[in-house]
Structure formats: C-alpha cells, structure tokens
Design a protein around this motif. Structure first.
Motif, PDB file in Angstrom:
ATOM      1  N   ALA A 170     -66.635 -95.703  37.992  1.00 14.27           N
ATOM      2  CA  ALA A 170     -66.549 -96.521  39.586  1.00 14.27           C
ATOM      3  C   ALA A 170     -67.304 -96.005  40.196  1.00 14.27           C
ATOM      4  CB  ALA A 170     -64.479 -95.427  39.888  1.00 14.27           C
ATOM      5  N   TYR A 188     -61.524-118.196  41.232  1.00 12.78           N
ATOM      6  CA  TYR A 188     -60.905-117.629  40.423  1.00 12.78           C
ATOM      7  C   TYR A 188     -60.349-116.371  40.494  1.00 12.78           C
ATOM      8  CZ  TYR A 188     -62.215-114.471  36.639  1.00 12.78           C
ATOM      9  OH  TYR A 188     -62.244-113.226  34.999  1.00 12.78           O
ATOM     10  N   SER A 193     -58.652-112.248  39.313  1.00 11.49           N
ATOM     11  CA  SER A 193     -58.257-111.796  37.763  1.00 11.49           C
ATOM     12  C   SER A 193     -58.099-109.823  38.865  1.00 11.49           C
ATOM     13  CB  SER A 193     -59.375-111.587  37.064  1.00 11.49           C
ATOM     14  OG  SER A 193     -59.478-110.888  36.738  1.00 11.49           O
ATOM     15  N   GLY A 250     -57.962-107.578  36.933  1.00 14.02           N
ATOM     16  CA  GLY A 250     -58.764-106.842  36.332  1.00 14.02           C
ATOM     17  C   GLY A 250     -57.944-106.203  35.246  1.00 14.02           C
ATOM     18  N   VAL A 296     -56.298-103.270  34.693  1.00 15.33           N
ATOM     19  CA  VAL A 296     -54.797-101.796  35.256  1.00 15.33           C
ATOM     20  C   VAL A 296     -54.031-102.393  36.374  1.00 15.33           C
ATOM     21  CG1 VAL A 296     -54.471 -99.476  35.795  1.00 15.33           C
ATOM     22  CG2 VAL A 296     -56.583-100.231  34.700  1.00 15.33           C
ATOM     23  N   TRP A 308     -57.440-113.976  29.216  1.00 17.26           N
ATOM     24  CA  TRP A 308     -58.505-113.335  29.457  1.00 17.26           C
ATOM     25  C   TRP A 308     -59.691-114.242  29.539  1.00 17.26           C
ATOM     26  CZ3 TRP A 308     -59.413-108.105  30.452  1.00 17.26           C
ATOM     27  CH2 TRP A 308     -60.980-107.905  29.535  1.00 17.26           C
ATOM     28  N   HIS A 334     -58.955-107.751  42.588  1.00 13.36           N
ATOM     29  CA  HIS A 334     -58.021-106.693  43.020  1.00 13.36           C
ATOM     30  C   HIS A 334     -59.671-104.942  43.417  1.00 13.36           C
ATOM     31  CE1 HIS A 334     -60.453-105.569  38.990  1.00 13.36           C
ATOM     32  NE2 HIS A 334     -60.053-104.400  39.122  1.00 13.36           N
ATOM     33  N   TRP A 369     -64.732-101.522  40.421  1.00  9.52           N
ATOM     34  CA  TRP A 369     -65.838-101.748  40.573  1.00  9.52           C
ATOM     35  C   TRP A 369     -67.237-102.710  39.630  1.00  9.52           C
ATOM     36  CZ3 TRP A 369     -69.032-100.435  44.402  1.00  9.52           C
ATOM     37  CH2 TRP A 369     -70.265-100.973  44.060  1.00  9.52           C
ATOM     38  N   ASN A 370     -66.447-102.860  38.622  1.00  4.51           N
ATOM     39  CA  ASN A 370     -67.583-103.858  37.537  1.00  4.51           C
ATOM     40  C   ASN A 370     -67.227-105.536  38.420  1.00  4.51           C
ATOM     41  OD1 ASN A 370     -68.291-101.605  35.343  1.00  4.51           O
ATOM     42  ND2 ASN A 370     -66.256-101.490  35.546  1.00  4.51           N
ATOM     43  N   GLU A 407     -70.352-107.663  39.836  1.00  3.28           N
ATOM     44  CA  GLU A 407     -70.565-108.574  38.959  1.00  3.28           C
ATOM     45  C   GLU A 407     -70.643-109.510  39.856  1.00  3.28           C
ATOM     46  OE1 GLU A 407     -67.220-108.771  35.684  1.00  3.28           O
ATOM     47  OE2 GLU A 407     -68.315-107.038  34.826  1.00  3.28           O
ATOM     48  N   LEU A 467     -55.236 -99.483  43.670  1.00  2.00           N
ATOM     49  CA  LEU A 467     -55.351 -98.268  43.232  1.00  2.00           C
ATOM     50  C   LEU A 467     -56.981 -97.866  42.703  1.00  2.00           C
ATOM     51  CD1 LEU A 467     -55.396 -98.803  39.905  1.00  2.00           C
ATOM     52  CD2 LEU A 467     -52.989 -99.138  39.563  1.00  2.00           C
ATOM     53  N   ASP A 507     -60.585 -96.386  43.454  1.00  2.00           N
ATOM     54  CA  ASP A 507     -61.192 -96.229  44.353  1.00  2.00           C
ATOM     55  C   ASP A 507     -60.967 -97.853  44.627  1.00  2.00           C
ATOM     56  OD1 ASP A 507     -61.707 -98.059  41.526  1.00  2.00           O
ATOM     57  OD2 ASP A 507     -64.111 -97.800  42.024  1.00  2.00           O
ATOM     58  N   GLN A 508     -60.277 -99.506  44.878  1.00  3.19           N
ATOM     59  CA  GLN A 508     -60.251-100.463  45.004  1.00  3.19           C
ATOM     60  C   GLN A 508     -60.181 -99.804  46.790  1.00  3.19           C
ATOM     61  OE1 GLN A 508     -57.055-101.325  42.470  1.00  3.19           O
ATOM     62  NE2 GLN A 508     -58.266-101.130  40.773  1.00  3.19           N
TER      63      GLN A 508
HETATM   64  O1  LIG Z   1     -59.779-111.798  32.436  1.00  3.27           O
HETATM   65  C1  LIG Z   1     -61.100-111.105  32.185  1.00  3.27           C
HETATM   66  C2  LIG Z   1     -60.474-109.894  33.180  1.00  3.27           C
HETATM   67  C3  LIG Z   1     -61.716-108.558  33.298  1.00  3.27           C
HETATM   68  N1  LIG Z   1     -62.616-108.697  32.435  1.00  3.27           N
HETATM   69  C4  LIG Z   1     -64.256-107.624  32.769  1.00  3.27           C
HETATM   70  O2  LIG Z   1     -63.042-107.007  33.394  1.00  3.27           O
HETATM   71  C5  LIG Z   1     -63.847-105.344  33.767  1.00  3.27           C
HETATM   72  C6  LIG Z   1     -62.770-105.408  34.322  1.00  3.27           C
HETATM   73  O3  LIG Z   1     -63.117-104.046  35.332  1.00  3.27           O
HETATM   74  P1  LIG Z   1     -63.351-104.128  36.842  1.00  3.27           P
HETATM   75  O4  LIG Z   1     -62.594-104.472  37.708  1.00  3.27           O
HETATM   76  O5  LIG Z   1     -63.763-102.406  37.080  1.00  3.27           O
HETATM   77  O6  LIG Z   1     -61.754-103.393  36.935  1.00  3.27           O
HETATM   78  P2  LIG Z   1     -60.238-102.335  35.752  1.00  3.27           P
HETATM   79  O7  LIG Z   1     -60.616-102.662  34.173  1.00  3.27           O
HETATM   80  O8  LIG Z   1     -59.603-102.258  36.461  1.00  3.27           O
HETATM   81  O9  LIG Z   1     -61.148-100.932  36.283  1.00  3.27           O
HETATM   82  C7  LIG Z   1     -60.562 -99.627  36.152  1.00  3.27           C
HETATM   83  O10 LIG Z   1     -62.117 -99.107  36.218  1.00  3.27           O
HETATM   84  C8  LIG Z   1     -62.915 -99.232  37.184  1.00  3.27           C
HETATM   85  C9  LIG Z   1     -64.298 -98.183  36.890  1.00  3.27           C
HETATM   86  O11 LIG Z   1     -64.420 -98.368  35.604  1.00  3.27           O
HETATM   87  C10 LIG Z   1     -62.234 -98.520  38.611  1.00  3.27           C
HETATM   88  O12 LIG Z   1     -63.369 -99.460  39.716  1.00  3.27           O
HETATM   89  C11 LIG Z   1     -61.485 -99.349  38.676  1.00  3.27           C
HETATM   90  O13 LIG Z   1     -60.711 -99.418  40.000  1.00  3.27           O
HETATM   91  C12 LIG Z   1     -59.855 -99.615  38.060  1.00  3.27           C
HETATM   92  O14 LIG Z   1     -59.017-100.253  38.262  1.00  3.27           O
HETATM   93  C13 LIG Z   1     -65.111-106.268  34.358  1.00  3.27           C
HETATM   94  O15 LIG Z   1     -66.616-106.166  33.759  1.00  3.27           O
HETATM   95  C14 LIG Z   1     -64.380-107.706  34.404  1.00  3.27           C
HETATM   96  O16 LIG Z   1     -65.646-108.555  33.844  1.00  3.27           O
HETATM   97  C15 LIG Z   1     -62.663-110.086  31.758  1.00  3.27           C
HETATM   98  O17 LIG Z   1     -64.342-109.640  31.377  1.00  3.27           O
HETATM   99  N2  LIG Z   1     -62.157-111.062  31.793  1.00  3.27           N
END
Ligand SMILES: O=c1ccn([C@@H]2O[C@H](COP(=O)(O)OP(=O)(O)O[C@H]3O[C@H](CO)[C@@H](O)[C@H](O)[C@H]3O)[C@@H](O)[C@H]2O)c(=O)[nH]1
Length: 435
Positions: free
Chosen positions: A119, A254, A256, A258, A260, A311, A329, A332-333, A337, A351, A353-354
């Motif tokens: 995160a 766009y 999304s 994430g 969770v 997705w 949301h 961090w990723n 990005e 929720l 670190d968001q």
């Molecule tokens: O349709 C989608 C939706 C998501 N993603 C990818 O999924 C990842 C999502 O990562 P992130 O933005 O960090 O969200 P979460 O998966 O929800 O991440 C959890 O984990 C993160 C740390 O890794 C924390 O920062 C978040 O708060 C926590 O919810 C990213 O690489 C997106 O590119 C896709 O490729 N396609």
C-alpha cells in the motif's frame, strides 16, 4: 499481484542464480498466475484456513480471520514441501509485510527477512506511528478528529485524523486486520529491509522518516517496471480498448473502485444518473453482482455512449488518450497507474489507505480531487467532473501529473533511485544464498 510482479522482475534479473518459491493461497495463486509459468518461479499453495472439502460462503473478514488462524503453520508446511522437493534450504524470506510472523521464521532459520508493503508510503508511516496517534487521540475530543490534522507526523500536515486507515483507530483495534498490522509495526524494524511499491521523489519527508525507522528502506516503482504486453488478455479486453479508440480525446470517464471496495446502492444510483443525464462517455469496471443495483434500463439507455465491463485492462485503459478522468477508490496501485498515464483522478475512498491517498492526491500532489464529503452524490460528482474537465483547473492538474510522471520515469532509468534500490535488493538476495 504486486508481490508477484516484483518477484518476476527479480527472477528475470537474476537469471537462474536464484530459485523463487511463491507461497500463497490456492485461490489467489490461480488468479494472479492465471495459468502462466515463469522461469525460476514455482508457486506453492498454502491452506487458506477454510474447512477442507466445504464451500466457504462467509464474508471477506471471516475469510481473513480463518486465514490468520491458519498461520504460520500453513506456511511452514508448504515451505518444508518446497525444501524437500528442491533439496535446498530457503535462504531468504521475501514476504508481504502483513505476515509479521515471517520475522520469527527468518530468525529461527537465520536468514534475512525482506518485508514488502504493497500500500502507500503515507499509510505505512501512519501505522508506524500508531502509539503516538493513540496518545494524541486521547487528548482530543471525538468531534475534533474530523478536522484536526496530523501535523506532528513528517509530511502529513494536510492529513486529518479522519483520513487515517480504520485499522489505526483505537475503536477498531480488536479486528483481525488491526491486530495483524499492529504486530507488523512491532516486527518491521527488525527486518533486513522493507520494500515499498513507490518512487522516492514523490514523498521526501515521509521517506526520510521511514528510512530512519528501518535498517533498509527501498522504494521500487513496480507499475512502470511491470509494463507487459500480455496485460491485454481476452476478447472482452480487446473489445473495450477498441471502444475507447472511437471516443473523443480526453472525453471518457473511467470508473473503477478496485478489487475490495463496494459502493453503496444509493451512490451507484447517483453516479449512474450523472453519467446518463450528462451523457458523459464512460467505461465502468463493475463486478457482475453490482449491476443489479443500477437504475432499471440504465444499460440500454446509455449503450450509445457508455460501456460496463466486469474487469478492465486498467493500465491499457488509462494509457488510452480518450480517457479524461479516472474515478477511483484511491487504492495505491490505481493512484500510481493514474500518475504513470497522466490521468487526473476523482477519488471516492472507502477503506484502508484510500482516504489518506485521496487526501495526498488532492492537497499534496494536486493531481485530482476527492469527492465532496467522501460520498458519491449527484451534485458532488457533477462538481468534481466539471473541476477536472474545466480548462483552467484541469490544465493545472495535468501539469502536476506530468511533473510527477517525469519523476517516476527518472526513477526507473539506469541511474534512477528505483533502479538502484532494485539492484540493492537483488544483491541482498544473492548474498543471502547459503546463509
Ligand atoms: O477492472 C479492473 C480493476 C482493477 N484492476 C487492477 O487492479 C489493481 C487494483 O489495485 P488498487 O488500486 O491498489 O486497489 P485494490 O485492489 O482495492 O487494493 C487493495 O490493496 C492496495 C495495496 O496493494 C491498497 O492501496 C488498497 O487500499 C486496497 O483496497 C490495479 O493494478 C488495477 O489496474 C484492473 O486491472 N482492472
């Protein structure tokens, strides 16, 4: 997935010198490897704690508790299996930082422990100051928390108590995740190194504070390192990219939240109404079970200017010039990005670190806005969209994004900070062989 990205980079850079055994639950291994095999990396399944042979139907948090209860025995078992299969002893543990017990395992085995924090840096910094935050909280009233800033933490002067991850708050201290994180906070200073997915130049003060707390602290920028043509996998990915090609420059919203977070039904309805009435072109990544919460007939009525997918190939989507704003949301990723693709953000935090990340996006880096009140409403969404789409404010945000992106790119150049940190980590792994 970010941990596998890091391991793939390490495996590629170390040729066949080092064998990587990747321990993870079966479900997660299936999702992130998706049938692919990588040189020098072998996946091992660890038990997720759910009763064998029974379909699990509990909540996310119940699943987490079962997993926590199964540790560390489930990892020990799989690690022994890997050792007996290869005839080699494990020489280094590189784990998700949450798995605090890896500290004891590494001590027992007399090998280094490298902890990976996936995160944001600001959230790690806040977690490391949990005791200090609690004692400050005791001295202020609940009402004050809403506005009071964390000015006593380096680099966080614009962040408020109310932005902190829920797991830091004393009232949540008994939750499995909070307990796990608090144990992690106590163990991390003993690790050989803490690795974080970021680039140093984005947060100097916080970085200096974190560097002072750990034996080694290494920022490695994975989003850019991980550019991978195979990221577009199926026909549906291709379909949404072809749809984007037909849209006007910087016109598409766009959306999304994430992997969770789940928006409330009334928030989804408000967002849908704004998109429909304003005829904003949109690409919305939404889990199938959330579609039933959309207003009746929404999909048909908006099909001329919008698209919903379960997705999206997010990095490729954000790279497309037709995308004008990323409603996120604030995971961090997603923030990283958006920076690497220079797409302004509207953050709707849920929720972890968001909230912190959204605050940094809006007030520190000035590369987006946080939705008014942290809740999706019709007016708040319209205001945020106009703010980003307007010439003046939108231009300033894009300029700030461009400067940050340059820094991110410099970090992964041959002499960049991220590259140096990556090499340092590789050296650490190589030197630990035979320990
Ligand atoms: O349709 C989608 C939706 C998501 N993603 C990818 O999924 C990842 C999502 O990562 P992130 O933005 O960090 O969200 P979460 O998966 O929800 O991440 C959890 O984990 C993160 C740390 O890794 C924390 O920062 C978040 O708060 C926590 O919810 C990213 O690489 C997106 O590119 C896709 O490729 N396609």
């Amino acid at each position: 997935a970010p941990l596998l990205t890091l391991v793939r980079q390490l495996a590629a850079a170390s040729s066949s010198d080092i064998i990587f055994s990747f321990f993870n639950t079966e479900k997660s291994n299936c999702a992130i490897f998706s049938g692919q095999e990588f040189d020098n990396i072998k996946a091992y399944d660890v038990w997720d704690g759910t009763p064998e042979g029974e379909a699990f139907s509990g909540s996310h948090f119940e699943a987490m508790q079962l997993f926590v209860d199964a540790t560390p025995g489930n990892f020990e078992k799989a690690m022994k299996e890997a050792e007996s299969e290869s005839g080699l002893k494990i020489s280094c543990l590189l784990t998700d930082a949450f798995l605090w017990f890896a500290c004891d395992m590494a001590e027992e085995r007399r090998v280094p422990w490298v902890a990976f924090w996936a995160a944001s840096p600001s959230s790690l910094s806040a977690h490391m100051c949990t005791d200090q935050i609690w004692s400050m909280m005791r001295s202020i009233g609940a009402a004050e928390r809403e506005e009071k800033t964390l000015s006593f933490l380096p680099g966080m002067s614009s962040v408020r108590f109310s932005d902190l991850p829920g797991e830091i708050l004393p009232e949540n201290s008994e939750s499995p995740l909070a307990i796990m994180i608090y144990k992690m906070v106590q163990k991390l200073p003993k690790s050989t190194a803490v690795v974080i997915n970021s680039f140093e130049e984005i947060y100097t003060l916080i970085k200096n504070d974190l560097k002072s707390k750990f034996q080694n602290f290494l920022d490695i920028q994975l989003s850019i390192l991980s550019e991978d043509p195979s990221i577009v996998s199926g026909d549906s990915d291709q379909e949404c990219l072809s749809w984007l090609e037909k849209q006007r420059h910087a016109s598409v919203v766009y959306i999304s939240f994430g992997t969770v977070a789940e928006a409330q039904p009334e928030e989804l309805a408000a967002l849908a109404e704004v998109l429909e009435t304003g005829e904003f072109p949109f690409l919305w990544s939404m889990r199938d079970n959330a579609k039933k919460l959309l207003p009746e007939g929404f999909l048909n009525r908006t099909s001329k200017f919008g698209m919903i997918v379960s997705w999206a190939p997010q990095l490729k989507v954000l790279e497309n010039p037709s995308v004008g704003v990323h409603m996120t949301h604030g995971g961090w990723n997603s923030v990283l990005e958006s920076i690497s693709c220079e797409v302004p953000m509207i953050c709707k935090p849920f929720l972890a670190d968001q909230r912190l990340n959204s605050r940094m996006v809006e007030l520190v880096w000035k590369i987006g806005v946080r939705i008014e009140g942290g809740v999706i409403t019709k007016n708040g969404t319209i205001e945020a969209l106009h703010y980003i789409m307007s010439n003046e404010t939108g231009k300033a945000i894009r300029e700030n994004l461009n400067k940050l992106k340059q820094k991110a790119e410099n970090a992964v150049k041959l002499d960049g900070s991220s590259t140096k940190n990556f090499k340092a980590l590789l050296e650490l792994l190589k030197s630990s062989r035979g320990v």
